[in-house]
Design an enzyme around this catalytic site. Structure first.
Site, PDB file in Angstrom:
ATOM      1  N   GLY A 249      60.772   6.264  44.126  1.00 38.69           N
ATOM      2  CA  GLY A 249      59.969   7.368  44.626  1.00 38.69           C
ATOM      3  C   GLY A 249      60.458   7.769  45.995  1.00 38.69           C
TER       4      GLY A 249
ATOM      5  N   GLN B 206      30.427  14.153  52.764  1.00 36.60           N
ATOM      6  CA  GLN B 206      29.391  13.394  53.465  1.00 36.60           C
ATOM      7  C   GLN B 206      28.257  14.302  53.936  1.00 36.60           C
ATOM      8  OE1 GLN B 206      29.545  10.186  53.532  1.00 36.60           O
ATOM      9  NE2 GLN B 206      27.814   9.677  54.857  1.00 36.60           N
TER      10      GLN B 206
ATOM     11  N   GLU C 287      56.015  15.023  47.715  1.00 39.70           N
ATOM     12  CA  GLU C 287      57.034  15.620  48.592  1.00 39.70           C
ATOM     13  C   GLU C 287      57.165  14.851  49.920  1.00 39.70           C
ATOM     14  OE1 GLU C 287      57.405  19.880  48.609  1.00 39.70           O
ATOM     15  OE2 GLU C 287      56.324  20.027  46.714  1.00 39.70           O
TER      16      GLU C 287
ATOM     17  N   THR D   4      55.514  10.899  51.281  1.00 42.29           N
ATOM     18  CA  THR D   4      54.230  10.366  51.722  1.00 42.29           C
ATOM     19  C   THR D   4      54.061  10.513  53.236  1.00 42.29           C
ATOM     20  OG1 THR D   4      55.152   8.161  52.100  1.00 42.29           O
ATOM     21  CG2 THR D   4      54.300   8.627  49.878  1.00 42.29           C
TER      22      THR D   4
END
Length: 386
Positions: free
Chosen positions: A131, A341, A368, A370
C-alpha cells in the site's frame, strides 16, 4: 495575495453547486444505503464539464485551472463524498497523468471519453501486499515477440474498478531495481485477460465502487505504455500530488456540510429552555470547527494555486499538496466527529446525514497517501533528508 475568483472559476462552482443540490443530494443517502454507483449522475457531470475540469477543450474538457477544480470538487463533496470520489479519480488520477505524460493519440483516445462522461477511468497502484510501500509491487509486465507487453498480477482497492473502461496501471518491467523498474500502462478493461473482483463492502463512500482487479496474460499494446518505460514510479508519485489536492477538496466539502448542518442544529435544538448554540461548550466546538474548516479551505486553494504555477513554470507543488491533504483530511474527521457529538442521538441516526459525513470523512485520512505518509513527505521535502 488576491483571494478573488475569476468569472470562469465562479461559473464552474455555480454549475457544480446547482447540480449537487438538485441531482446529487436528494439521492445520496439512498445510494449510500444500497452501495449503488451513481452512473447517470456521473454521465451528466461529464456533459457539464465536471469530469475534465482541467482538461483542455481540444480533448473534450472544460479547459479550466486547478482552483476551478477545487471549487467544483468542494460543492460535489458537500452533497455526496462518494460521487466526488469518482470525480476526483477521473480528473486528478486518470486525465491528469495522461495529459502530462501521454502521446497525442493517447490523449485523444482516452482523455476525451473520460472528460465527457462517456466512460469511467481508474488508477491502479496499490496491491494486496503493497500500500504505502508502492514500489514493492508484484505485478509484472514482460515483452512478447511483437514488442507488446504481457501483464500478470493483482491490484487492490481500485476506485471505480468495477465500472471503469480504462485504467492507468503500474507494473514492474525490470525486476530487482525497485522503483526504477516500474512502468505505466493504459489498460482497456474490455480486452481479454482483465478480471474485476467483488465490490468491496466499505465503511464510507459506499456509492463509489471499489474492487480488486486481476490481469492474467493481459496483452497491452506498446502504444499504450504511458510515458517512458522505467519512469512509471515517478509518474505515479507526480499524479498522486495532483490527486491529493482532489482529496483535500473532498475533505473540505465533507467538513463544510457537517459544519453547516451543525450551525443550523445549534440554532434550532433547545435544551433547558435555550438553543444549544448559546451554551459555551457548544460555542467552543463551533469556533474550533470554523477555524479548522477555514484553514483546510485556504491550504487547499493554496495547493491548487501552486499546481497552476508549477504548470506554468515547471516547478513542484508536492509539499503544498501534502500539507493540504493532511490538514483537510484530519479537519474533516475532527469536524464530523464534533458534529455528531453536538447532534447527540440524532447525529447517530441515519435519519440525518451526519453519520454518513462521519463515515465518509475517515477515508480521506487513508487513500492517496495516509496521514502518516503525508507527514513523511512533508518532513523530507522540508529537510532535504531521506
Amino acid at each position: 495575495m488576491d483571494f478573488r475568483f475569476t468569472e470562469d472559476q465562479l461559473s464552474i462552482q455555480a454549475i457544480a453547486r446547482d447540480f449537487a443540490l438538485k441531482r446529487i443530494a436528494p439521492v445520496a443517502a439512498e445510494l449510500d444505503a444500497r452501495g449503488e454507483f451513481p452512473l447517470d449522475n456521473i454521465r451528466e457531470m461529464g456533459q457539464l464539464g465536471l469530469m475534465g475540469i482541467e482538461v483542455p477543450e481540444e480533448y473534450g474538457g472544460a479547459g479550466m485551472d486547478p482552483v476551478a477544480y477545487v471549487l467544483a470538487m468542494i460543492e460535489i463533496a458537500a452533497a455526496d463524498a462518494a460521487t466526488s470520489t469518482v470525480m476526483s479519480v477521473n480528473n486528478s488520477l486518470f486525465c491528469n497523468g495522461i495529459l502530462k505524460h501521454g502521446s497525442e493519440e493517447q490523449k485523444q483516445k482516452y482523455v476525451r471519453a473520460i472528460a465527457q462522461g462517456e466512460a469511467i477511468g481508474a488508477y491502479a497502484l496499490t496491491e494486496p501486499q503493497s500500500g504505502s510501500d508502492a514500489s514493492a509491487m508484484h505485478t509484472r509486465a514482460t515483452r512478447n515477440e511483437n514488442g507488446d507487453w504481457v501483464i500478470n498480477g493483482k491490484k487492490s482497492w481500485i476506485t471505480s474498478g468495477p465500472v471503469a473502461r480504462y485504467i492507468v496501471l503500474f507494473a514492474i518491467t525490470t525486476p530487482g531495481i525497485g522503483a526504477k523498474g516500474v512502468s505505466a500502462f493504459i489498460i482497456d478493461t474490455q480486452k481479454p485477460g482483465f478480471h474485476a473482483g467483488k465490490t468491496e463492502p466499505k465503511l464510507g463512500i459506499r456509492a463509489s465502487a471499489t474492487c480488486e482487479i486481476e490481469l492474467n496474460e493481459y496483452v497491452c499494446s506498446k502504444d499504450d505504455v504511458l510515458g517512458e518505460v522505467g519512469k512509471g514510479f515517478s509518474i505515479a508519485m507526480g499524479v498522486l500530488d495532483a490527486g491529493r489536492i482532489g482529496i483535500a477538496s473532498q475533505a473540505v466539502g465533507i467538513a463544510r456540510a457537517a459544519y453547516e448542518a451543525t450551525l443550523q442544529w445549534s440554532r434550532d435544538r433547545k435544551a433547558f429552555g435555550h438553543p444549544i448554540g448559546t451554551f459555551q461548550m457548544t460555542q467552543a466546538k463551533i469556533a474550533d470547527m470554523k477555524c479548522k474548516l477555514d484553514a483546510a479551505t485556504l491550504l487547499t486553494l493554496r495547493a491548487a494555486w501552486a499546481k497552476g504555477e508549477a504548470e506554468k513554470n515547471g516547478g513542484r507543488f508536492g509539499t503544498e499538496a501534502s500539507v493540504a491533504k493532511l490538514v483537510a483530511s484530519e479537519a474533516a474527521m475532527w469536524i464530523t466527529h464534533q458534529a455528531v457529538q453536538i447532534h447527540g442521538g440524532m447525529g447517530y441516526s441515519k435519519e440525518l446525514p451526519l453519520e454518513r459525513y462521519f463515515r465518509d470523512a475517515k477515508i480521506t485520512e487513508i487513500y492517496e497517501g495516509t496521514s502518516e505518509i503525508q507527514r513523511i513527505v512533508i518532513a523530507r521535502n522540508e529537510t532535504g533528508l531521506r
